[in-house]
Design a protein around this motif. Structure first.
Motif, short mmCIF file in Angstrom:
data_model
loop_
_atom_site.label_atom_id
_atom_site.label_comp_id
_atom_site.label_asym_id
_atom_site.label_seq_id
_atom_site.Cartn_x
_atom_site.Cartn_y
_atom_site.Cartn_z
N GLU A 18 0.85 -1.20 0.00
CA GLU A 18 0.00 0.00 0.00
C GLU A 18 0.88 1.24 0.00
OE1 GLU A 18 -3.24 2.73 0.79
OE2 GLU A 18 -2.89 0.93 -0.36
N ASN A 24 -1.79 16.72 0.98
CA ASN A 24 -1.75 17.76 -0.05
C ASN A 24 -1.05 19.02 0.49
OD1 ASN A 24 -3.09 16.62 -2.31
ND2 ASN A 24 -5.01 16.72 -1.17
N LEU A 32 -9.88 23.16 0.64
CA LEU A 32 -10.85 22.08 0.78
C LEU A 32 -11.56 22.13 2.13
CD1 LEU A 32 -8.94 19.07 -0.79
CD2 LEU A 32 -11.25 19.76 -1.39
N TYR A 33 -10.78 22.41 3.19
CA TYR A 33 -11.36 22.38 4.53
C TYR A 33 -11.93 23.73 4.95
CZ TYR A 33 -10.00 17.60 5.52
OH TYR A 33 -9.91 16.23 5.51
N THR A 321 -9.60 9.37 12.92
CA THR A 321 -9.69 9.90 11.56
C THR A 321 -10.82 10.93 11.45
OG1 THR A 321 -10.97 7.93 10.97
CG2 THR A 321 -8.64 7.93 10.39
N TYR A 324 -9.30 13.98 12.96
CA TYR A 324 -8.43 14.63 11.97
C TYR A 324 -9.25 15.58 11.10
CZ TYR A 324 -5.64 15.15 7.72
OH TYR A 324 -4.98 15.68 6.64
N SER A 336 -3.30 11.28 12.69
CA SER A 336 -4.18 10.24 13.23
C SER A 336 -3.35 8.96 13.33
CB SER A 336 -5.39 10.03 12.30
OG SER A 336 -4.99 9.43 11.09
N THR A 338 -4.39 5.55 13.70
CA THR A 338 -4.82 4.20 13.31
C THR A 338 -3.74 3.55 12.44
OG1 THR A 338 -7.17 4.71 13.45
CG2 THR A 338 -6.57 2.89 12.04
N PRO A 343 -5.51 2.77 17.27
CA PRO A 343 -6.81 3.35 16.94
C PRO A 343 -7.28 4.34 18.01
CG PRO A 343 -6.88 0.94 16.86
CD PRO A 343 -5.56 1.31 17.42
N ARG B 222 -10.77 -1.16 -1.35
CA ARG B 222 -10.73 -0.01 -0.45
C ARG B 222 -11.67 -0.11 0.75
NH1 ARG B 222 -6.94 3.68 -1.13
NH2 ARG B 222 -8.27 5.51 -1.23
N LEU B 249 -9.05 -3.27 13.99
CA LEU B 249 -8.43 -2.09 13.38
C LEU B 249 -6.92 -2.26 13.24
CD1 LEU B 249 -10.49 0.71 15.16
CD2 LEU B 249 -10.70 -0.06 12.79
N ALA B 253 -5.09 -1.95 9.71
CA ALA B 253 -4.60 -0.56 9.67
C ALA B 253 -3.64 -0.31 8.52
CB ALA B 253 -3.91 -0.23 10.99
N LYS B 254 -2.85 -1.29 8.18
CA LYS B 254 -1.83 -1.07 7.15
C LYS B 254 -2.17 -1.75 5.83
CE LYS B 254 1.98 -0.24 10.35
NZ LYS B 254 2.29 1.15 10.08
N THR B 255 -3.44 -2.03 5.63
CA THR B 255 -3.84 -2.61 4.35
C THR B 255 -4.22 -1.48 3.40
OG1 THR B 255 -6.17 -2.77 4.96
CG2 THR B 255 -4.77 -4.65 5.54
N GLU B 256 -4.62 -1.88 2.20
CA GLU B 256 -5.00 -0.92 1.18
C GLU B 256 -6.34 -0.25 1.50
OE1 GLU B 256 -5.07 -1.14 -3.69
OE2 GLU B 256 -4.71 -2.94 -2.52
N TYR B 296 -19.42 3.47 10.06
CA TYR B 296 -18.15 3.39 9.34
C TYR B 296 -17.08 4.21 10.04
CZ TYR B 296 -16.92 7.79 6.97
OH TYR B 296 -16.45 9.03 6.67
N ARG B 297 -15.84 3.94 9.71
CA ARG B 297 -14.76 4.82 10.12
C ARG B 297 -13.69 4.76 9.05
NH1 ARG B 297 -11.67 4.22 15.20
NH2 ARG B 297 -9.80 4.83 14.08
N GLN B 298 -13.02 5.85 8.88
CA GLN B 298 -11.90 5.85 7.95
C GLN B 298 -10.68 5.27 8.65
OE1 GLN B 298 -11.50 9.81 6.34
NE2 GLN B 298 -13.34 9.60 5.10
N LEU B 299 -9.84 4.66 7.87
CA LEU B 299 -8.60 4.11 8.42
C LEU B 299 -7.43 5.05 8.14
CD1 LEU B 299 -9.18 0.48 7.15
CD2 LEU B 299 -9.35 1.27 9.51
N LYS B 300 -7.63 5.94 7.21
CA LYS B 300 -6.56 6.85 6.81
C LYS B 300 -7.06 8.28 6.90
CE LYS B 300 -4.36 3.50 3.76
NZ LYS B 300 -4.94 2.34 4.42
N GLU B 301 -6.13 9.21 6.90
CA GLU B 301 -6.51 10.61 6.94
C GLU B 301 -7.13 10.99 5.60
OE1 GLU B 301 -2.78 12.36 7.93
OE2 GLU B 301 -2.87 11.67 10.01
N ASP B 302 -8.28 11.64 5.65
CA ASP B 302 -8.97 11.99 4.42
C ASP B 302 -8.24 13.17 3.75
OD1 ASP B 302 -12.24 11.66 3.42
OD2 ASP B 302 -10.94 13.18 2.53
N PRO B 303 -7.76 12.96 2.53
CA PRO B 303 -7.00 14.03 1.88
C PRO B 303 -7.88 15.10 1.25
CG PRO B 303 -7.09 12.11 0.44
CD PRO B 303 -7.83 11.74 1.69
N GLY B 304 -9.19 14.96 1.34
CA GLY B 304 -10.09 15.87 0.63
C GLY B 304 -10.22 15.43 -0.81
#
Lengths: 376, 431
Positions: A18, A24, A32-33, A321, A324, A336, A338, A343, B222, B249, B253-256, B296-304
């Motif tokens: 991955e 960004n 965006l934010y 997250t 964040y 974050s 996780t 977590p 995803r 989690l 956590a480190k998957t795709e 739901y929860r995101q596993l990664k930071e949302d980049p927008g």
């Protein structure tokens, strides 16, 4: 022209890997934010930036010099490092940030079927480099937020080549004392490479923190990583180094990318090394602001994990997250956790008081105001 | 432990001359993979419909048939060979066409085929994939085995017997709305875990007693879908539900995967871990509707993200993005009366077990309205109670279907962040 047959071209370990997606640029994120400023508290950067001496070197950099290749092996910097630590210049290898020297070491010692050992909740790059190079990373759980030496040794087998210890550990801030590190090195009997990553060593105030450079004479299987990105504020120039016995470094040198460290980075690092006032100023800021943060977070009833280093971990009663995203909308960027296998924890870099106040204010807001949706 | 992957391949042609050969190949392959004769026969019946359907529209073309031993199922793929130099490379000469019985029996073949298998989906090249699950014995009489409250426990992947015991306990302790129907067949769950379809963690005490657990599966690259956590007689103060969710989690956590959705949340789902994504309506066996919540929860930071939206969808998206604190730049599409290809083509995924069908646009075309209308009509006639449409906000050709979807009786229900090339909106047919 059709796409190449990637299924047959790409090794399985690369397909499974991955990729890391960096955040960004600030302007894009702010747009965006919807925020008019952004406190970046996610990368443990030094809020003072580079020391004055390094700033001066950067300011004076002649544009014409950009047309010349740098010293391919960072000659002057290695001389200076040798002088500082009473070692031979050939015991140092400089890379494009400490991340690059991690790759040098793994490439130098591992072949198909080999493994490395590290902790499950630490700086992720050891595990990443091993994974995308096709080697197995054996991970041991932290014990009381610290590296568990016994567990690591228990994972060793005939194919173990390198043991990585992050000291102090990013993100928990725990560290091994000199006594503990010595005991660990002794137990390895010199049969494997032990990497001690000291990216944050200049922040450590504990008197029992190891003097790893002096241990190199005693333990020729020890390799020490250092960086100019954290305390010396040169993260944007990408420069770090490793130190080891001449024999071990001679092997690692064979896998090094020559000319990967640019001239400005070398010159700035050289200048930064002599600026002791910068270290004291930074330590003072970290001490004061960490105290402020710890007290504020305790008053909010939050659990924290804080050791040495310019960061602090906070356990939140919400998804990290989500935190964040909500903190971003208030102009504060944290890490974050996780992805570090923590977590609901976040990591916050220590910065100037204004930024710390902004973080506390934003955190109080998002925890105090009930979210506009039902969460679990 | 995942088992070795087994598959067989046949290279043939879409010509009825090869019909019997192809059917024998599929049936014999299924038998070789351990499928009982009755199930293999049903797989053959579905395959007959598919072959006939494809032979009608792609007559004489080369065809590859792949069969896969999925341990708990046998999969069949009918793969066409797209010509990369003729755009659009694999657009059928016409869409599936009217689906009224007797009106176009070839297209009806797809629907008929779905009766005999558990899942059916269209492949990107216009080919078709089938999945027929093997028959397993049911769990039998379900009796709760009481478990003492465990202050200390260990979370790890179980051995097969512990896994079967866990599955039986889930079925005994929880109502059917809290677990997938697979849990009624413990042996099937063991095979699904062996095949990598499910992953599971259980909490055990010193005496190896199973006191709880959590399961999950990967849905696409995803998204992770989780079930549980399930606890048997465990008090909340010992933190088992938190430990199970933490365990999940940490494993992923480190998957795709970008996010995890709990599609079978239990009352034990701990607070502070998940966000409410939204709900869809499900038709219960008694015919009544119930809202099914998705956490739901995101596993990664949302980049927008920047997403496309038709003007008719903007208010829904703005509301959802504000509620979910998602930073999005919505770009509105502007219809300019551009020419469209003659025929639209939709992909279909059926799930007989869940009685659900999911439509997606593969190629837009001027007859999109008729094709979509016929799909819905046929699916309803076949008894599919849950009909969904997935829209990827990365593609304007999909986004521009919004008014058509509203007119056809679909309503937007859920936004899956980063569910496709951008966010994915799930529309549900409301009738």
């Amino acid at each position: 022209m059709p796409l190449p047959d990637l299924a047959s071209l790409v090794p399985a370990h690369i397909r499974k890997f991955e990729p890391y997606i960096p955040s960004n640029p600030d302007r894009v994120l702010m747009n965006l934010y919807g925020c008019d400023h952004l406190w970046r508290l996610n990368n443990n950067e030094n809020p003072f930036g580079p020391p004055p001496s390094a700033r001066e070197v950067i300011r004076r950099f002649e544009p014409a010099e950009a047309g010349l290749y740098p010293s391919g092996d960072s000659y002057y910097l290695r001389q200076k490092l040798a002088e500082k630590y009473s070692l031979h210049p050939d015991q140092f290898l400089v890379g494009n940030g400490a991340n690059e020297v991690i790759a040098f070491v793994i490439k130098a010692f591992c072949r198909e079927g080999d493994n490395i050992i590290t902790a499950d909740k630490t700086f992720a790059v050891y595990e990443w480099v091993a994974a995308f190079s096709g080697f197995r990373a054996r991970l041991t759980p932290l014990k009381d937020f610290g590296f568990d030496g016994e567990a690591m040794l228990g994972q060793v087998d005939e194919r173990t080549k390198i043991l990585f210890v992050c000291n102090p550990n990013n993100p928990t801030g725990t560290y091994w004392s000199e006594e503990k590190l010595r005991r660990f090195l002794t137990r390895t009997e010199g049969r494997r490479i032990v990497v001690v990553d000291e990216a944050y060593c200049e922040f450590v105030e504990g008197p029992d923190f190891p003097d790893s450079m002096s241990l190199l004479k005693e333990f020729p299987n020890l390799v020490v990583f250092r960086t100019f990105s954290k305390m010396y504020g040169l993260a944007g120039l990408r420069i770090g180094y490793l130190a080891g016995s001449r024999e071990v470094v001679d092997i690692i040198r064979r896998t090094r990318v020559v000319y990967s460290v640019n001239r400005l980075a070398q010159d700035a690092a050289l200048a930064a090394m002599g600026d002791h006032g910068h270290i004291e100023r930074t330590r003072e800021l970290v001490r004061v602001e960490k105290g402020y943060l710890t007290a504020e977070l305790a008053s909010m009833g939050l659990t924290t994990q804080s050791g040495e280093g310019c960061f602090i971990m906070v356990k939140l009663p919400m998804s990290d997250t989500l935190a964040y995203r909500r903190l971003m909308s208030r102009g504060v960027m944290i890490r974050s956790m996780t992805g570090f296998r923590f977590p609901n924890w976040i990591r916050v870099s220590i910065a100037q008081h204004e930024a710390m106040e902004a973080f506390i204010g934003a955190l109080r807001y998002i925890l105090g105001e009930r979210p506009g949706h039902e969460g679990r | 432990m995942e088992r070795a992957h087994r598959e067989t391949r046949l290279a043939t042609h879409l010509d009825m001359t090869y019909f019997s050969l192809t059917m024998s190949f599929i049936e014999e392959s299924a038998a070789a993979f351990g499928m009982e004769a009755q199930d293999a026969g049903r797989l053959r019946l579905a395959s007959e419909e598919i072959f006939t359907y494809l032979a009608e529209y792609r007559k004489g073309e080369a065809l590859s048939v792949e069969t896969e031993d999925g341990c708990y199922y046998v999969g069949v793929k009918f793969l066409l060979h797209a010509d990369p130099d003729s755009p659009p490379p694999h657009l059928p000469e016409r869409g599936p066409g009217p689906l009224e019985p007797g009106d176009d029996l070839a297209s009806m073949g797809l629907i008929i085929a779905s009766r005999f298998v558990d899942r059916l989906h269209m492949l990107e090249d216009g080919g078709v994939g089938l999945v027929k699950e093997k028959t397993y014995p049911e769990a039998g009489t379900l009796v709760r085995t009481p478990v003492p409250a465990l202050a200390r426990f260990h979370v790890a992947a179980p051995e097969n017997e512990a896994l079967k015991h866990f599955v039986r306990q889930v079925a005994a302790y929880y109502g059917p709305q809290f677990f997938p129907v697979d849990f009624c067949f413990p042996g099937k769950v063991v095979d699904m875990v062996a095949q990598g379809q499910y992953r599971v963690l259980v909490a055990t005490g010193g005496g190896a007693e199973v006191a709880g657990g959590i399961m999950w599966r990967t849905e696409g690259a995803r998204l992770i879908e989780a079930f549980g956590p399930y606890l048997f007689d465990q008090p909340p103060q010992y933190g088992m539900s938190e430990a199970l969710v933490d365990g999940l989690l940490m494993e992923i956590a480190k998957t795709e995967a970008f996010c995890v959705t709990d599609i079978y949340p239990t009352p034990e789902l701990p607070h502070g871990y998940f966000e409410l994504l939204g709900s869809i309506d499900r038709i219960k066996p008694d015919g009544l509707r119930e809202a099914r919540l998705f956490y739901y929860r995101q596993l990664k930071e949302d980049p927008g993200l920047s997403v496309w939206a038709h003007p008719d969808l903007v208010s829904f998206l703005e509301q959802e993005y504000e509620r979910l604190f998602l930073a999005r730049h919505i770009r509105v599409t502007t219809g300019g009366g551009e020419a469209r290809p003659a025929h639209a083509f939709f992909s279909l995924r059926f799930d007989r077990v869940l009685s659900s069908a999911i439509l997606r646009l593969l190629w837009d075309g001027a007859d999109a309205r008729e094709v979509l209308e016929n799909h819905v009509k046929s699916l309803r006639a076949e008894g599919f109670s849950d009909i969904f449409f997935e829209m990827d906000l990365a593609h304007t050709r999909e986004v521009d279907l919004t008014p058509l979807l509203f007119r056809q009786g679909f309503a937007p229900r859920l936004v899956f962040p980063h569910g496709g090339g951008a966010d994915m909106v799930a529309f549900q047919y409301q009738g």
